[in-house]
Motif scaffolding. Structure first.
Motif, PDB file in Angstrom:
ATOM      1  N   ARG B   5       0.826  -1.197   0.000  1.00 18.22           N
ATOM      2  CA  ARG B   5       0.000   0.000   0.000  1.00 18.22           C
ATOM      3  C   ARG B   5       0.869   1.260   0.000  1.00 18.22           C
ATOM      4  N   GLY B   6       2.063   1.124   0.668  1.00 18.55           N
ATOM      5  CA  GLY B   6       2.975   2.256   0.738  1.00 18.55           C
ATOM      6  C   GLY B   6       3.475   2.691  -0.630  1.00 18.55           C
ATOM      7  N   ALA B   7       3.428   1.755  -1.591  1.00 18.41           N
ATOM      8  CA  ALA B   7       3.936   2.070  -2.922  1.00 18.41           C
ATOM      9  C   ALA B   7       2.888   2.765  -3.784  1.00 18.41           C
ATOM     10  N   THR B   8       1.628   2.687  -3.360  1.00 18.26           N
ATOM     11  CA  THR B   8       0.576   3.306  -4.158  1.00 18.26           C
ATOM     12  C   THR B   8       0.628   4.820  -3.983  1.00 18.26           C
ATOM     13  N   PRO B   9       0.120   5.542  -4.978  1.00 15.57           N
ATOM     14  CA  PRO B   9       0.089   7.000  -4.818  1.00 15.57           C
ATOM     15  C   PRO B   9      -0.833   7.388  -3.652  1.00 15.57           C
ATOM     16  N   ALA B  10      -0.611   8.576  -3.099  1.00 10.97           N
ATOM     17  CA  ALA B  10      -1.470   9.046  -2.009  1.00 10.97           C
ATOM     18  C   ALA B  10      -2.896   9.230  -2.518  1.00 10.97           C
ATOM     19  N   ILE B  11      -3.004   9.827  -3.683  1.00  9.28           N
ATOM     20  CA  ILE B  11      -4.320   9.985  -4.304  1.00  9.28           C
ATOM     21  C   ILE B  11      -4.207   9.548  -5.754  1.00  9.28           C
ATOM     22  N   ASP B  12      -5.134   8.743  -6.183  1.00 11.95           N
ATOM     23  CA  ASP B  12      -5.167   8.340  -7.574  1.00 11.95           C
ATOM     24  C   ASP B  12      -6.626   8.157  -7.965  1.00 11.95           C
ATOM     25  N   VAL B  13      -7.227   9.214  -8.470  1.00 14.29           N
ATOM     26  CA  VAL B  13      -8.651   9.148  -8.823  1.00 14.29           C
ATOM     27  C   VAL B  13      -8.817   9.411 -10.310  1.00 14.29           C
ATOM     28  N   ARG B  14      -9.844   8.779 -10.849  1.00 14.99           N
ATOM     29  CA  ARG B  14     -10.088   8.910 -12.278  1.00 14.99           C
ATOM     30  C   ARG B  14     -11.540   9.262 -12.566  1.00 14.99           C
ATOM     31  N   ASP B  15     -11.706  10.268 -13.384  1.00  8.38           N
ATOM     32  CA  ASP B  15     -13.022  10.619 -13.939  1.00  8.38           C
ATOM     33  C   ASP B  15     -14.084  10.859 -12.870  1.00  8.38           C
ATOM     34  N   LEU B  16     -13.709  11.475 -11.770  1.00  7.37           N
ATOM     35  CA  LEU B  16     -14.703  11.765 -10.736  1.00  7.37           C
ATOM     36  C   LEU B  16     -15.699  12.789 -11.265  1.00  7.37           C
ATOM     37  N   THR B  17     -16.977  12.450 -11.110  1.00  9.19           N
ATOM     38  CA  THR B  17     -18.032  13.353 -11.559  1.00  9.19           C
ATOM     39  C   THR B  17     -19.080  13.470 -10.467  1.00  9.19           C
ATOM     40  N   LYS B  28     -15.476  14.797 -14.542  1.00 12.56           N
ATOM     41  CA  LYS B  28     -14.396  13.893 -14.973  1.00 12.56           C
ATOM     42  C   LYS B  28     -13.014  14.372 -14.512  1.00 12.56           C
ATOM     43  N   VAL B  29     -12.884  14.567 -13.222  1.00 15.76           N
ATOM     44  CA  VAL B  29     -11.595  15.007 -12.689  1.00 15.76           C
ATOM     45  C   VAL B  29     -10.725  13.795 -12.374  1.00 15.76           C
ATOM     46  N   SER B  30      -9.525  13.770 -12.932  1.00 17.07           N
ATOM     47  CA  SER B  30      -8.552  12.721 -12.623  1.00 17.07           C
ATOM     48  C   SER B  30      -7.344  13.387 -12.003  1.00 17.07           C
ATOM     49  N   LEU B  31      -6.873  12.810 -10.921  1.00 18.51           N
ATOM     50  CA  LEU B  31      -5.774  13.449 -10.214  1.00 18.51           C
ATOM     51  C   LEU B  31      -4.900  12.394  -9.570  1.00 18.51           C
ATOM     52  N   PRO B  62     -19.265  10.017  -5.329  1.00 19.84           N
ATOM     53  CA  PRO B  62     -19.263  10.468  -6.724  1.00 19.84           C
ATOM     54  C   PRO B  62     -20.393   9.820  -7.517  1.00 19.84           C
ATOM     55  N   ASP B  63     -20.912  10.538  -8.502  1.00 19.15           N
ATOM     56  CA  ASP B  63     -21.935   9.956  -9.377  1.00 19.15           C
ATOM     57  C   ASP B  63     -21.288   8.933 -10.297  1.00 19.15           C
ATOM     58  N   SER B  64     -20.064   9.213 -10.708  1.00 21.24           N
ATOM     59  CA  SER B  64     -19.308   8.227 -11.470  1.00 21.24           C
ATOM     60  C   SER B  64     -17.831   8.501 -11.271  1.00 21.24           C
ATOM     61  N   GLY B  65     -17.032   7.554 -11.705  1.00 20.05           N
ATOM     62  CA  GLY B  65     -15.600   7.668 -11.487  1.00 20.05           C
ATOM     63  C   GLY B  65     -15.161   6.743 -10.371  1.00 20.05           C
ATOM     64  N   SER B  66     -13.859   6.583 -10.243  1.00 18.44           N
ATOM     65  CA  SER B  66     -13.352   5.670  -9.235  1.00 18.44           C
ATOM     66  C   SER B  66     -11.964   6.137  -8.828  1.00 18.44           C
ATOM     67  N   GLY B  67     -11.362   5.384  -7.917  1.00 14.35           N
ATOM     68  CA  GLY B  67     -10.019   5.745  -7.534  1.00 14.35           C
ATOM     69  C   GLY B  67      -9.670   5.298  -6.139  1.00 14.35           C
ATOM     70  N   THR B  68      -8.439   5.579  -5.766  1.00 13.58           N
ATOM     71  CA  THR B  68      -7.977   5.187  -4.446  1.00 13.58           C
ATOM     72  C   THR B  68      -7.365   6.388  -3.733  1.00 13.58           C
ATOM     73  N   CYS B  69      -7.426   6.286  -2.406  1.00 16.14           N
ATOM     74  CA  CYS B  69      -6.789   7.242  -1.531  1.00 16.14           C
ATOM     75  C   CYS B  69      -5.913   6.403  -0.618  1.00 16.14           C
ATOM     76  N   LEU B  70      -4.596   6.598  -0.624  1.00 19.07           N
ATOM     77  CA  LEU B  70      -3.679   5.802   0.190  1.00 19.07           C
ATOM     78  C   LEU B  70      -3.858   4.313  -0.091  1.00 19.07           C
ATOM     79  N   GLY B  71      -4.241   3.981  -1.300  1.00 17.17           N
ATOM     80  CA  GLY B  71      -4.407   2.588  -1.669  1.00 17.17           C
ATOM     81  C   GLY B  71      -5.771   2.010  -1.335  1.00 17.17           C
ATOM     82  N   PHE B  72      -6.638   2.799  -0.708  1.00 11.61           N
ATOM     83  CA  PHE B  72      -7.982   2.308  -0.377  1.00 11.61           C
ATOM     84  C   PHE B  72      -8.987   2.864  -1.374  1.00 11.61           C
TER      85      PHE B  72
END
Lengths: 396, 313
Positions: B5-17, B28-31, B62-72
């Motif tokens: 989990r430590g290797a994952t980005p702190a925030i990795d979100v895709r297409d948040l709407t 559609k915010v990706s960060l 979010p209405d759509s989109g996905s992603g992780t925060c600290l690997g979760f």
């Protein structure tokens, strides 16, 4: 890289449930309790309300709503003047309930009744004594002003007693044969009186539950909307604290406070209205605890439904009305139609009223109290489940 | 899972709407924010910064989109995220009728901290509020409230800080102290996503994201974002700069004019057209070609966004 997850609706529902009920943390819950107590300590107005409302309502309701008034103006129409009628008149005059003035004829008495100068007209017909002595059970006519039915109930009950004791006193010696059942003369009243016979003893214990309902539901009703309005809810929601922890944490301080209110009310009931406490105190407090918790649960639920404090207050009033009307506080429970009784049976106040009146006045204990405990407990569980269910875990 | 989990980005979100009442607030915010990185989040008011941050920490769905925060997963594991994230709200959201110490102690309890008293006392010491710890939070000034809020959201030693305009209304010295503190945290491996309106703060971030009308317009380092706009900028010195700016506003080859105190920045995509346009009106002025700054770039981005997305009224 995690692959994008498709969100099926059942999965979302399941995960939402998991989010709603993570394992209960004692530390977080206790944190909520301490925070609520500290905030309460600094909220002077609420504190004044907690002490002020019970005393104010008790005094106002207890004294102002006097359902058993004394010294009611009574017109006495005497058709004859004998030892028996004089004795009856004296007995009426000595009773607290009647302020007797003599009227000569029926018409004058009617007018006094119509004008409100008399609450009662008691008519003793001519020939009354002679027929009584013959054992013919002559009738004594009582006409009551029925515009305020509860007001006259006590007086009417007392009247029968007055008549009976007069007979007891006068029919001695050779006349003793006229005593006993059936009574030597009948009292005909032209109105049925309230079978429950509301008195101080009845209304003051009833007030206990009414006051608790109002204050507890209102206190917790504002508790969650306040967090929302002040913006502090965002902070709570961003932390790991769960809805159940928030709600239970908000309920507990008020359980303590409500018990202080119970103490105040019982003390004043005793000091001001001489209401007895005849039954099992432990059973009573068990009932009080469940009743208070159930009401606090209602408050928390309304709070999670309401958008702001004003709405929460409106919902509180909305909940308060059926409680006042259908719990047997204001109207005799048995006299209500079936549907109203069904609603009443659900309300914790109905059960608490029975517990209070039973324990305080009838000297009830656990066996009589128990049937009213579990409905309140069940009510609380259902309400809390709803509260947790409707609690918005996000700011959506 | 937790090992890598430590290797994952702190925030990795895709297409948040996210929509609010039919209005698309985040589109559609990706960060992606790396560990130990201070990531600046910029954009005009109402551009969706706060909503994006709330989506990332599970305060909004979010209405759509996905992603992780600290690997979760932000959709399914928001409880785990909340335990590890420190979120500082834009508006002060601690309890004004609790004292500083009570606020901190309550927060420590919410996060189930074991060494609660030590942590609270250490935080009070760090804040330099030892003498005023029993003062009610509501009686603090804006700057102190902000410091209390930061201390409180740092209390449980989060791995990721989400800071929503933490320095709004805070004096320059306090802002500088605050940023020094942020850099110390980042050096310790804590990741930060911080929204701001201040250019000097933006320049102190490792990376930046610019959002307008709910859309992510640009990401990268300050230099990358400035360069990516393809702008040439001329700095004009002299008198009557306001009138000059007015005159240049709609001149051919000029895409924007920005006043910087005694200096007017005129930018355009075609260098020659820009030069001739400026020379035409600014004959008595000193004209120097300068590097396109971050502020020039942001103003350019905002104008672009306005042209592209502004709903016709």
């Amino acid at each position: 890289m995690t692959p994008a997850t498709p969100r099926s609706s059942t999965f979302t529902a399941l995960s939402r449930w998991k989010v709603l009920t993570p394992h209960f943390s004692f530390s977080r819950w206790w944190g909520m309790v301490i925070k609520e107590l500290l905030q309460l300590k600094r909220d002077r107005l609420t504190f004044a309300m907690i002490v002020g409302i019970p005393i104010m309502q008790l005094v106002l309701f207890g004294y102002a709503i006097n359902s058993d008034p004394k010294r009611l103006p009574t017109a006495l129409v005497l058709g004859e003047s004998t030892f028996l009628t004089r004795s009856l008149e004296a007995a009426l005059r000595h009773s607290d309930y009647f302020r007797v003035f003599a009227v000569t004829d029926e018409a004058g008495a009617r007018q006094a009744l119509a004008l409100g100068e008399a609450q009662f007209v008691v008519s003793i017909p001519a020939d009354f004594t002679r027929r009584a002595l013959r054992g013919e059970r002559p009738a004594l006519l009582v006409e009551a002003d029925a515009t305020d039915p509860t007001a006259t109930a006590g007086a009417l009950a007392a009247l029968s007693g007055v008549v009976a004791s007069t007979a007891e006193r006068e029919f001695t010696g050779p006349l003793a044969r006229l005593r006993g059942v059936p009574e030597p003369f009948a009292v005909i009243t032209h109105r049925l009186y309230n079978p429950e016979g509301l008195t101080h003893y009845n209304i003051v214990p009833g007030l206990l539950g009414v006051i608790l309902t109002l204050t507890t539901v209102m206190m917790t009703g504002l508790a969650i909307t306040r967090e929302r309005e002040r913006g502090t809810m965002e902070n709570l929601l961003a932390s790991p604290v769960s809805p159940l922890e928030i709600m239970c944490g908000k309920i507990v301080p008020y359980v303590l406070i409500a018990h202080i209110q119970v103490g105040i009310i019982l003390l004043f009931a005793r000091l001001l209205f001489r209401v007895p406490f005849a039954g099992d105190a432990v059973a009573f407090y068990a009932g009080a605890l469940l009743f208070i918790t159930a009401n606090l649960g209602v408050g928390v639920t309304l709070s999670s439904l309401a958008k702001n404090q004003l709405q929460a207050l409106q919902l509180t009033v909305f909940y308060f009305m059926p409680n006042i009307l259908l719990s047997g506080f204001m109207f005799p429970f048995a006299g209500m139609p079936a549907w109203a009784r069904a609603i009443g049976e659900v309300l914790p106040l109905t059960h608490f009223n029975r517990v209070v009146r039973g324990v305080l006045l009838k000297g009830n204990g656990w066996p009589e109290v128990w049937p009213h405990l579990w409905p309140m407990g069940l009510f609380f569980l259902i309400v809390l489940t709803l509260a947790v269910r409707f609690f918005k875990r996000t700011l959506d | 899972m937790s090992a890598d989990r430590g290797a994952t980005p702190a925030i990795d979100v895709r297409d948040l709407t996210k929509h609010f009442g039919g209005r698309k607030v985040v589109d559609k915010v990706s960060l992606r924010v790396e560990r130990g990185e201070i990531h600046g989040f910029l954009g005009p008011n109402g551009s969706g910064k706060t909503t994006s941050i709330r989506l990332m920490c599970g305060l909004l769905t979010p209405d759509s989109g996905s992603g992780t925060c600290l690997g979760f997963d932000i959709l399914k594991e928001s409880a785990a995220i909340k335990r590890r994230v420190g979120y500082m709200t834009q508006k002060f959201s601690f309890w004004e009728d609790l004292s500083i110490r009570e606020n901190l102690a309550f927060t420590a309890r919410l996060y189930g901290m074991k060494n609660r008293n030590q942590a609270v006392e250490a935080a009070i010491e760090n804040l330099g509020l030892a003498g005023r710890a029993d003062q009610l939070a509501g009686s603090l000034s804006g700057g102190w409230k902000q410091r209390l809020a930061l201390a409180a959201c740092m209390l449980h030693e989060p791995e990721l800080l989400l800071l929503d305009e933490p320095t709004a209304g805070v004096d320059p010295t306090a802002r500088r102290d605050f940023w020094d503190e942020l850099h110390k945290l980042a050096a310790r491996g804590i990741s930060v996503l911080v929204s701001t309106h201040y250019m000097d703060e933006a320049e102190r971030c490792h990376k930046l994201a610019y959002i307008a009308y709910g859309r992510l317009m640009a990401t990268g380092t300050a230099r990358e974002i400035a360069a990516a706009q393809g702008l040439h900028t001329l700095a004009v010195h002299g008198t009557g700069l306001s009138a000059l700016a007015e005159a240049l506003q709609n001149a051919p080859g000029v895409s924007q004019t920005v006043m910087f105190g005694a200096e007017l920045h005129v930018s355009g995509q075609d260098r020659d057209a820009l030069l001739s346009a400026v020379r035409k009106v600014a004959d008595a002025h000193e004209i120097v070609e300068t590097e396109t700054g971050l502020e020039d770039a942001f103003i350019h981005l905002m104008n672009q966004a306005q042209d592209n997305f502004k709903a016709p009224s």
